[in-house]
Design an enzyme around this catalytic site. Structure first.
Site, PDB file in Angstrom:
ATOM      1  N   GLU A  96       0.858  -1.176   0.000  1.00 17.95           N
ATOM      2  CA  GLU A  96       0.000   0.000   0.000  1.00 17.95           C
ATOM      3  C   GLU A  96       0.896   1.228   0.000  1.00 17.95           C
ATOM      4  OE1 GLU A  96      -2.301  -3.271   1.822  1.00 17.95           O
ATOM      5  OE2 GLU A  96      -0.461  -2.325   2.522  1.00 17.95           O
ATOM      6  N   TYR A 100       7.568   2.228  -7.924  1.00 14.93           N
ATOM      7  CA  TYR A 100       6.942   0.907  -7.911  1.00 14.93           C
ATOM      8  C   TYR A 100       6.477   0.504  -9.306  1.00 14.93           C
ATOM      9  CZ  TYR A 100       6.852   1.637  -2.854  1.00 14.93           C
ATOM     10  OH  TYR A 100       7.199   1.873  -1.549  1.00 14.93           O
TER      11      TYR A 100
END
Length: 140
Positions: A99, A111
């Site tokens: 998250e 990411y």
């Protein structure tokens, strides 16, 4: 990461997040959670970053990751994340998730370079300001 690194990791955590984890949580993770694996990034033998994971069967969840603000912008987070992904693959992990704050576009960009894609939103996830979390996943 070793138990001797906990004080340094906690210092990085305090400098990186509004609500750092309590120091004893790191100790508990390292001594009592069989699924937890924690890694540190060092510069000149000084801990400047860390990443925690839970690796369960063939899935991994990133619990937290941070680079000391004084060392950001040097690709240390990228190197640490690559190392953790390689460790996950070596341990048979097929899927990795995490998250990230919806406002943290810098982390999201990193990411996404590793192939993580949005999988959903966790509403009011962060306790400090009730910000939503973007869930990101990747099949390894």
């Amino acid at each position: 990461m070793t138990k001797e690194d906990i004080d340094y990791v906690y210092d990085v955590d305090k400098r990186s997040f509004v609500t750092p984890w309590p120091k004893d949580i790191y100790y508990e993770e390292m001594t009592r959670n069989q699924y937890a694996r924690y890694f540190v990034a060092t510069v000149d033998q000084q801990v400047v970053g860390f990443c925690g994971t839970w690796m369960v069967i063939d899935e991994a969840q990133i619990t937290n990751i941070a680079i000391d603000p004084a060392y950001r912008g040097r690709q240390l987070g990228t190197g640490l994340f690559q190392y953790v992904m390689n460790e996950a693959i070596a341990n048979g992990v097929k899927r990795l998730s995490l998250e990230v704050r919806v406002s943290n576009v810098v982390a999201q960009r990193m990411y996404k370079k590793f192939g993580l894609v949005p999988g959903g939103i966790r509403k009011n996830y962060y306790v400090d300001n009730h910000e939503d979390a973007l869930v990101l996943w990747v099949n390894l």
